[in-house]
Design a protein around this motif. Structure first.
Motif, PDB file in Angstrom:
ATOM      1  N   GLU A 131       0.835  -1.318  -0.121  1.00  0.00           N
ATOM      2  CA  GLU A 131       0.013  -0.111  -0.020  1.00  0.00           C
ATOM      3  C   GLU A 131       0.838   1.273  -0.033  1.00  0.00           C
ATOM      4  O   GLU A 131       0.343   2.224   0.361  1.00  0.00           O
ATOM      5  N   GLN A 132       2.220   1.238  -0.351  1.00  0.00           N
ATOM      6  CA  GLN A 132       2.807   2.308  -0.514  1.00  0.00           C
ATOM      7  C   GLN A 132       3.491   2.395  -1.872  1.00  0.00           C
ATOM      8  O   GLN A 132       3.861   1.387  -2.485  1.00  0.00           O
ATOM      9  N   VAL A 133       3.519   3.558  -2.389  1.00  0.00           N
ATOM     10  CA  VAL A 133       3.882   3.906  -3.554  1.00  0.00           C
ATOM     11  C   VAL A 133       5.527   3.882  -3.599  1.00  0.00           C
ATOM     12  O   VAL A 133       6.382   4.764  -2.841  1.00  0.00           O
ATOM     13  N   VAL A 134       6.372   2.797  -4.039  1.00  0.00           N
ATOM     14  CA  VAL A 134       7.838   2.893  -3.981  1.00  0.00           C
ATOM     15  C   VAL A 134       8.541   3.249  -5.459  1.00  0.00           C
ATOM     16  O   VAL A 134       9.532   3.303  -5.241  1.00  0.00           O
ATOM     17  N   GLY A 135       7.522   3.180  -6.281  1.00  0.00           N
ATOM     18  CA  GLY A 135       8.301   4.129  -7.508  1.00  0.00           C
ATOM     19  C   GLY A 135       7.083   4.566  -8.594  1.00  0.00           C
ATOM     20  O   GLY A 135       6.097   4.263  -8.282  1.00  0.00           O
ATOM     21  N   ILE A 136       7.555   5.204  -9.512  1.00  0.00           N
ATOM     22  CA  ILE A 136       6.600   5.453 -10.500  1.00  0.00           C
ATOM     23  C   ILE A 136       7.164   5.057 -12.223  1.00  0.00           C
ATOM     24  O   ILE A 136       8.204   5.333 -12.248  1.00  0.00           O
ATOM     25  N   ILE A 137       6.137   4.611 -13.038  1.00  0.00           N
ATOM     26  CA  ILE A 137       6.710   4.314 -14.249  1.00  0.00           C
ATOM     27  C   ILE A 137       5.936   5.093 -15.212  1.00  0.00           C
ATOM     28  O   ILE A 137       4.575   5.441 -15.014  1.00  0.00           O
ATOM     29  N   GLY A 138       6.641   6.106 -15.710  1.00  0.00           N
ATOM     30  CA  GLY A 138       6.137   7.049 -16.967  1.00  0.00           C
ATOM     31  C   GLY A 138       6.385   6.785 -18.342  1.00  0.00           C
ATOM     32  O   GLY A 138       7.230   6.187 -18.673  1.00  0.00           O
ATOM     33  N   VAL A 139       5.188   6.840 -18.839  1.00  0.00           N
ATOM     34  CA  VAL A 139       5.383   6.669 -20.612  1.00  0.00           C
ATOM     35  C   VAL A 139       4.983   7.963 -21.160  1.00  0.00           C
ATOM     36  O   VAL A 139       4.023   8.504 -20.814  1.00  0.00           O
ATOM     37  N   ASP A 140       5.760   8.143 -22.213  1.00  0.00           N
ATOM     38  CA  ASP A 140       5.071   9.354 -23.099  1.00  0.00           C
ATOM     39  C   ASP A 140       5.384   9.089 -24.480  1.00  0.00           C
ATOM     40  O   ASP A 140       6.302   8.363 -25.105  1.00  0.00           O
ATOM     41  N   ASN A 141       4.832  10.305 -25.204  1.00  0.00           N
ATOM     42  CA  ASN A 141       5.119  10.128 -26.729  1.00  0.00           C
ATOM     43  C   ASN A 141       5.935  11.413 -27.417  1.00  0.00           C
ATOM     44  O   ASN A 141       5.384  12.240 -28.041  1.00  0.00           O
ATOM     45  N   ALA A 142       6.735  11.683 -26.515  1.00  0.00           N
ATOM     46  CA  ALA A 142       7.635  13.224 -26.710  1.00  0.00           C
ATOM     47  C   ALA A 142       7.842  13.519 -28.305  1.00  0.00           C
ATOM     48  O   ALA A 142       8.053  14.615 -28.643  1.00  0.00           O
ATOM     49  N   VAL A 143       8.200  12.163 -28.739  1.00  0.00           N
ATOM     50  CA  VAL A 143       9.051  12.352 -30.373  1.00  0.00           C
ATOM     51  C   VAL A 143       7.879  12.566 -31.316  1.00  0.00           C
ATOM     52  O   VAL A 143       7.928  13.717 -32.202  1.00  0.00           O
ATOM     53  N   THR A 144       7.027  11.769 -31.155  1.00  0.00           N
ATOM     54  CA  THR A 144       5.915  11.654 -32.464  1.00  0.00           C
ATOM     55  C   THR A 144       4.717  12.860 -31.873  1.00  0.00           C
ATOM     56  O   THR A 144       3.979  13.006 -33.068  1.00  0.00           O
ATOM     57  N   GLY A 145       4.830  12.964 -30.593  1.00  0.00           N
ATOM     58  CA  GLY A 145       3.641  13.958 -30.146  1.00  0.00           C
ATOM     59  C   GLY A 145       2.218  13.334 -30.165  1.00  0.00           C
ATOM     60  O   GLY A 145       1.409  14.221 -29.879  1.00  0.00           O
ATOM     61  N   ARG A 146       2.099  12.089 -30.421  1.00  0.00           N
ATOM     62  CA  ARG A 146       0.729  11.665 -30.256  1.00  0.00           C
ATOM     63  C   ARG A 146       0.335  11.725 -28.980  1.00  0.00           C
ATOM     64  O   ARG A 146       1.148  11.376 -28.054  1.00  0.00           O
TER      65      ARG A 146
END
Ligand code: ADP
Length: 429
Positions: A131-146
């Motif tokens: 029940e504790q957040v020990v990390g975060i995974i982020g995903v994005d489309n910075a290159v294509t801008g989608r």
């Protein structure tokens, strides 16, 4: 039909990816390797341009970017994020994934941070353990801008939780390893302590049996000579009685040394303070050791400065300490004299025992206060000795909060031992 086939293929791919992650987790104790496999899987199933894993530091004050995947270009990962801040705070509180379609117009987003990463649309998935957040995974489309809209959040959550489990397994592994190491260290220490005690015990027994045997045999021999010859001339008889007395004194001293040395080891050092005059101590010592000096034809001189005051000290301990020095001075002197003097300083009384004996090698001056240490010269001229006398004397003087020092010009050049004890020994509770 085609779409269904595609979906099925995709699903199979995803399951294979998950399977791969699970396999790595089962076979690797290396947390970094597991987390990297998770991130490979993330970028594969999310089908985004980039993926970045942040890990919470130990005191839970920062998220540290740790593993990047995909088209990360030359983004500088040398930064960290406050878990109390903006969208990260929300994730920590809600423990649910968040999708941001338009970062520039989303109030939850820290614009400076988004700007640094050049992100316009992203998803953040918490890694949760207990029940504790020990990390975060982020995903994005910075290159294509989608915009990031159609990512399979369920699958990413599963992967993020795999990563959290790997982290906690690693923590538990490290904890167990540390605990194990500590335990091993303690066992080693305890074993060493026991070995030292055993070694000391056997040393004590050797010294005791060896040292007690000689004077006992001498006393027995002298007494049987006295008993067997009732006609013995008085002069001869008195000489034998003096010798017996000296041997019994020696015996008593050895027994007392062995007992005191064990006491110094075992018990807190208690002192029993009383008013006494240094002259009384010296008188008793002369009474005990005078015969030994006489037998060796050594002059035993005493010199007490006039008007010595009474002092407050532990009679038995002080006697023991000075008597050890006088006993040594007589035993380690072949010819000449032993002089015992007492002087009064400001707050201390000084006992000094000087002899014209075998002297002490400068290299050995410190070692002679160690338990069982005996110099070669000493062993040669005096087989009998426990090597405990000075150890005891030093222990007593420390207890009385005094000082002891030794001076010798070297081998064959005599020695002088000086003891300073406070006129008023501090009370000890
Ligand atoms: P022991 O006399 O039983 O050997 P001590 O602890 O009293 O034990 O003394 C340790 C060693 O210090 C002696 O064996 C001897 O080598 C040295 N020593 C002590 N007193 C004298 C002295 N007055 N002159 C020369 N050496 C001494």
């Amino acid at each position: 039909m085609k779409k269904q086939g595609n979906n099925l293929e995709k699903r199979i791919d995803e399951l294979m990816t998950l399977h791969r992650v699970s396999q790595t987790m089962n076979s690797s104790l290396n947390v970094k390797e597991t987390l990297e496999t998770v991130m490979d899987a993330v970028i594969e199933v999310a089908r985004t341009d980039r993926a970045l894993m942040y890990l919470m530091n130990e005191d839970r004050t920062r998220f540290i970017p740790t593993i990047a995947r995909g088209n990360v270009g030359n983004i500088d990962l040398d930064f960290d994020v406050d878990p109390e801040e903006s969208i990260f705070r929300l994730i920590v509180q809600q423990r649910l994934p968040i999708v941001v379609e338009d970062a520039a117009n989303d109030k939850r987003v820290n614009q400076e941070h988004a700007g640094r990463l050049g992100t316009t649309s992203f998803a953040l998935i918490p890694m949760i353990w207990k029940e504790q957040v020990v990390g975060i995974i982020g995903v994005d489309n910075a290159v294509t801008g989608r915009p990031v809209v159609d990512v399979d959040l369920d699958l990413l959550v599963t992967l993020a939780n795999h990563a959290a489990i790997a982290l906690s397994n690693n923590q538990m592994y490290e904890k167990t390893t540390r605990f194990n190491e500590e335990l091993q260290q303690r066992v080693t220490e305890a074993t060493e302590h026991l070995e030292r005690l055993l070694e000391m015990k056997s040393h004590f027994l050797t010294v005791a049996s060896h040292q007690l045997r000689t004077p006992t045999t001498v006393v027995k021999g002298l007494l049987s000579m006295l008993i067997e010859d009732p006609e013995m001339p008085d002069e001869e008889r008195n000489r034998l009685i003096d010798q017996t007395y000296a041997s019994v004194n020696r015996l008593q001293r050895i027994i007392s040394e062995l007992l005191t040395a064990t006491e110094l080891e075992d018990k807190p050092k208690m002192v029993q303070l009383e008013e006494l005059h240094p002259g009384e101590i010296i008188d008793e010592i002369v009474k005990e050791l005078g015969p030994l000096a006489e037998e060796k034809k050594i002059t035993l001189l005493t010199e007490l400065s006039a008007e010595l005051p009474s002092i407050q000290s532990d009679r038995f301990k002080l006697y023991e300490a000075v008597a050890n020095l006088v006993d040594n001075a007589i035993r380690y002197t072949q010819e000449g004299s032993v002089k015992v003097s007492v002087r009064q300083g400001n707050a201390a009384v000084t006992f000094r025992v000087e002899d014209t004996g075998i002297g002490i090698d400068p290299d050995e001056v410190e070692a002679i206060f160690e338990k069982f240490h005996r110099s070669e010269d000493a062993l040669e001229i005096q087989a009998s000795g426990t090597g405990l006398g000075l150890f005891i004397t030093k222990g007593i003087i420390d207890t009385l909060q005094g000082e002891i020092q030794v001076d010798s010009a070297g081998r064959g050049k005599g020695s002088a031992f000086t003891i300073h004890v406070p006129v008023r020994s501090p009370r000890q509770d």
